[in-house]
Write a protein that holds these residues in place. Structure first.
Motif, PDB file in Angstrom:
ATOM      1  N   ARG A  75       0.841  -1.211   0.000  1.00 51.38           N
ATOM      2  CA  ARG A  75       0.000   0.000   0.000  1.00 51.38           C
ATOM      3  C   ARG A  75       0.876   1.262   0.000  1.00 51.38           C
ATOM      4  NH1 ARG A  75      -3.651  -3.018  -0.799  1.00 51.38           N
ATOM      5  NH2 ARG A  75      -5.318  -3.710   0.548  1.00 51.38           N
ATOM      6  N   PHE A  76       1.964   1.219   0.776  1.00 51.74           N
ATOM      7  CA  PHE A  76       2.853   2.372   0.879  1.00 51.74           C
ATOM      8  C   PHE A  76       3.479   2.710  -0.469  1.00 51.74           C
ATOM      9  CE2 PHE A  76       6.855   4.518   1.815  1.00 51.74           C
ATOM     10  CZ  PHE A  76       6.418   5.526   2.667  1.00 51.74           C
ATOM     11  N   ARG A  77       3.812   1.693  -1.234  1.00 49.61           N
ATOM     12  CA  ARG A  77       4.420   1.910  -2.550  1.00 49.61           C
ATOM     13  C   ARG A  77       3.409   2.452  -3.566  1.00 49.61           C
ATOM     14  NH1 ARG A  77       7.130  -3.104  -0.953  1.00 49.61           N
ATOM     15  NH2 ARG A  77       9.333  -2.630  -0.617  1.00 49.61           N
ATOM     16  N   GLU A  78       2.118   2.226  -3.319  1.00 50.14           N
ATOM     17  CA  GLU A  78       1.068   2.663  -4.245  1.00 50.14           C
ATOM     18  C   GLU A  78       0.692   4.127  -4.080  1.00 50.14           C
ATOM     19  OE1 GLU A  78      -2.151   0.051  -3.256  1.00 50.14           O
ATOM     20  OE2 GLU A  78      -1.195  -1.698  -4.173  1.00 50.14           O
ATOM     21  N   ARG A  79       0.841   4.686  -2.877  1.00 48.98           N
ATOM     22  CA  ARG A  79       0.352   6.036  -2.581  1.00 48.98           C
ATOM     23  C   ARG A  79       1.296   6.746  -1.621  1.00 48.98           C
ATOM     24  NH1 ARG A  79      -5.861   5.530  -0.930  1.00 48.98           N
ATOM     25  NH2 ARG A  79      -5.791   7.730  -1.401  1.00 48.98           N
ATOM     26  N   ALA A  80       1.131   8.045  -1.536  1.00 47.53           N
ATOM     27  CA  ALA A  80       1.908   8.845  -0.585  1.00 47.53           C
ATOM     28  C   ALA A  80       1.147   8.923   0.742  1.00 47.53           C
ATOM     29  CB  ALA A  80       2.134  10.245  -1.134  1.00 47.53           C
TER      30      ALA A  80
END
Length: 150
Positions: A60-65
């Protein structure tokens, strides 16, 4: 007024004012804890994305800021400590709150500090809504004032 998931836009007297919602990633393998903490944070005006373990949290962290991460310490697949190390590698200035149920954490006793885990703050369960929101507010304010703020 036009509302979006990422921000709220108001137009006073012909000028655009943008108020960004704070985006928090909440990682905990216990669904009741995830739901309760997520609702507390949402009611306080934050946008919350949840994950059921450290591996999913990193995806999830890699998908969004995100502005802040709240993560449990003891989880299957990828522990909170491992997750925090990876988050620090991906974004060194990220503000992180580690939560745990007390007792021993991977060889550390209950006197472990947030810094021992690589987090900015450590909250022992059970904690109050006020304690959680105070920690979130303190860290978000520090992020706005610090050199690593997004």
């Amino acid at each position: 007024m036009v509302a979006t998931v990422d921000s709220i836009r108001l137009r006073p007297r012909g000028k655009e004012l943008k108020l960004d919602m704070t985006r928090i990633l909440l990682i905990d393998d216990e669904e009741p804890v995830r739901l309760t903490l997520g609702e507390m944070l949402r009611l306080a005006g934050h946008e919350v994305v949840t994950a059921g373990d450290g591996q999913e949290g990193l995806e999830r962290f890699r998908e969004r800021a995100f502005d802040l991460v709240v993560t449990d310490v003891v989880m299957p697949r990828k522990s909170g400590a491992e997750t925090i190390l990876e988050l620090r590698r991906l974004r060194p200035g990220l503000k992180i709150i580690a939560i745990y149920a007390g007792g021993r954490i991977s060889g550390m006793d209950s006197g472990a500090t947030a810094q021992d885990l690589g987090a900015d703050r450590l909250l022992a369960k059970p904690f109050t809504r006020e304690e959680l929101l105070a920690a979130v507010t303190d860290l978000l304010n520090a992020a706005k004032d610090g050199p690593d703020s997004p």
